[in-house]
Design a protein around this motif. Sequence first.
Motif, PDB file in Angstrom:
ATOM      1  N   VAL A 169     -66.605  23.518  55.625  1.00  0.00           N
ATOM      2  CA  VAL A 169     -67.679  25.034  56.242  1.00  0.00           C
ATOM      3  C   VAL A 169     -68.337  24.940  57.543  1.00  0.00           C
ATOM      4  N   LYS A 170     -68.677  23.303  57.071  1.00  0.00           N
ATOM      5  CA  LYS A 170     -69.353  23.355  58.277  1.00  0.00           C
ATOM      6  C   LYS A 170     -68.934  23.402  59.597  1.00  0.00           C
ATOM      7  N   LEU A 171     -68.014  22.320  59.738  1.00  0.00           N
ATOM      8  CA  LEU A 171     -66.639  22.363  60.824  1.00  0.00           C
ATOM      9  C   LEU A 171     -66.069  23.484  61.064  1.00  0.00           C
ATOM     10  N   ARG A 172     -65.900  24.347  60.408  1.00  0.00           N
ATOM     11  CA  ARG A 172     -65.279  26.318  61.034  1.00  0.00           C
ATOM     12  C   ARG A 172     -66.785  27.206  61.002  1.00  0.00           C
ATOM     13  N   ASN A 173     -68.055  26.412  61.019  1.00  0.00           N
ATOM     14  CA  ASN A 173     -69.165  26.837  61.936  1.00  0.00           C
ATOM     15  C   ASN A 173     -69.384  26.024  62.844  1.00  0.00           C
ATOM     16  N   GLY A 174     -68.412  25.562  63.574  1.00  0.00           N
ATOM     17  CA  GLY A 174     -68.918  24.786  64.995  1.00  0.00           C
ATOM     18  C   GLY A 174     -69.685  23.791  64.762  1.00  0.00           C
ATOM     19  N   GLU A 175     -70.376  23.110  63.729  1.00  0.00           N
ATOM     20  CA  GLU A 175     -71.288  22.093  63.623  1.00  0.00           C
ATOM     21  C   GLU A 175     -70.450  20.502  63.652  1.00  0.00           C
ATOM     22  N   LYS A 176     -70.655  19.718  64.123  1.00  0.00           N
ATOM     23  CA  LYS A 176     -70.361  17.924  64.489  1.00  0.00           C
ATOM     24  C   LYS A 176     -70.633  17.522  63.035  1.00  0.00           C
ATOM     25  N   LEU A 177     -69.763  16.556  62.588  1.00  0.00           N
ATOM     26  CA  LEU A 177     -70.215  15.767  61.529  1.00  0.00           C
ATOM     27  C   LEU A 177     -69.136  14.621  61.952  1.00  0.00           C
ATOM     28  N   ALA A 178     -70.123  13.524  61.064  1.00  0.00           N
ATOM     29  CA  ALA A 178     -70.374  12.217  60.942  1.00  0.00           C
ATOM     30  C   ALA A 178     -68.793  11.397  60.614  1.00  0.00           C
ATOM     31  N   GLN A 179     -68.405  10.671  60.052  1.00  0.00           N
ATOM     32  CA  GLN A 179     -67.509  10.098  59.916  1.00  0.00           C
ATOM     33  C   GLN A 179     -67.553  10.425  57.992  1.00  0.00           C
ATOM     34  N   ALA A 180     -66.740  10.783  57.082  1.00  0.00           N
ATOM     35  CA  ALA A 180     -66.343  10.370  55.717  1.00  0.00           C
ATOM     36  C   ALA A 180     -65.485  10.404  55.238  1.00  0.00           C
ATOM     37  N   LEU A 181     -65.682   9.015  54.465  1.00  0.00           N
ATOM     38  CA  LEU A 181     -64.779   7.651  53.506  1.00  0.00           C
ATOM     39  C   LEU A 181     -65.046   8.492  51.649  1.00  0.00           C
ATOM     40  N   LEU A 182     -63.338   8.651  51.432  1.00  0.00           N
ATOM     41  CA  LEU A 182     -63.836   8.813  49.986  1.00  0.00           C
ATOM     42  C   LEU A 182     -62.489   7.175  50.298  1.00  0.00           C
ATOM     43  N   ILE A 183     -63.103   7.062  48.773  1.00  0.00           N
ATOM     44  CA  ILE A 183     -61.843   5.902  47.886  1.00  0.00           C
ATOM     45  C   ILE A 183     -62.219   6.556  46.518  1.00  0.00           C
ATOM     46  N   PHE A 184     -61.026   6.436  46.054  1.00  0.00           N
ATOM     47  CA  PHE A 184     -60.947   7.319  44.741  1.00  0.00           C
ATOM     48  C   PHE A 184     -60.099   6.959  43.581  1.00  0.00           C
ATOM     49  N   GLY A 185     -60.447   6.347  42.385  1.00  0.00           N
ATOM     50  CA  GLY A 185     -59.903   5.686  42.429  1.00  0.00           C
ATOM     51  C   GLY A 185     -58.515   6.550  40.452  1.00  0.00           C
ATOM     52  N   CYS A 186     -57.700   6.378  39.958  1.00  0.00           N
ATOM     53  CA  CYS A 186     -57.048   7.750  38.702  1.00  0.00           C
ATOM     54  C   CYS A 186     -56.008   6.501  38.070  1.00  0.00           C
ATOM     55  N   ARG A 187     -55.620   7.010  36.953  1.00  0.00           N
ATOM     56  CA  ARG A 187     -54.667   6.539  36.727  1.00  0.00           C
ATOM     57  C   ARG A 187     -52.703   6.227  36.987  1.00  0.00           C
ATOM     58  N   ASN A 188     -52.555   7.809  37.835  1.00  0.00           N
ATOM     59  CA  ASN A 188     -51.857   7.786  37.941  1.00  0.00           C
ATOM     60  C   ASN A 188     -51.112   8.996  39.276  1.00  0.00           C
TER      61      ASN A 188
END
Length: 270
Positions: free
Chosen positions: A143-162
């Motif tokens: 939503v922030k990007l859609r409103n024109g705001e600038k954002l720092a980088q975001a990293l996701l590390i996610f674990g699941c079975r399959n």
Amino acid sequence: MELQKLADIDYNSKVASVRLPLIEVFRRFASVKIPLISFLSISPIIQPRLYSISSSPSMFPNTAHLTISILQRPEAMYDKNQTFTGFVSNYISNIEENNYIFGFPKPHGSNFHLPEDNETPIIMIGAGTGLAPFRAFLQERHVKLRNGEKLAQALLIFGCRNPNHDELYAEEINEYLSSGALTAKYVAYSRVENNKMYVQDRIKQSDCKDMIWSLFHEQSGKVYVCGDGAGMAKGVIQTFKDIASEFGFDGEEYLRNALKELRYLEDVWA
């Protein structure tokens, strides 16, 4: 005699470690008769279940989404043909549309939220339903990007079975990658043949490790860890200590300071 042995010798191995419900004990020892008042006096009080809201109020102003694992498993000890069902998770899963449940927001708030400064990078680490708050984070960033705001980088590390069964919100997460709300995603699968991996294992790999260190140390980013506190969270924090040591720091001291400075945050459960 058997009940006495369970209470004394076998308590840790057959009750505490497997979280044996009291009702299972009385089902096994059906001959035991105690007054109702005595039963109530030894029964544990049902505690509130605290769930992370998995939606952003900026995207869904009138609703709050929850991401809940429905607990259904064989009874722990005595009758594998019986199914143990989680009390609250199954209750919620059976609520019909337009019905009500009672709930409340955590009264004292939480530090587990997006940084106030959009220029602070974030590293989100979770497994299973630990993805819940990060879905809300990414919706808010979208939503922030859609409103024109600038954002720092975001990293996701996610674990699941399959990837075919429990890679939660995969399509939605990929949309955030496309929009730029999410910079990069690394997934660890723990039940894929010949490739069993947990999030702490994925963090150690050079591509992920180098990006984490850049965001966390060099750019003073924030780390958020959500999920199983007994296994995953302990493994992740040890991995971060190892990484800090690899880059020439005292791992214990480095993480102690990061926790104190609220740059390493946990939302975990046992």
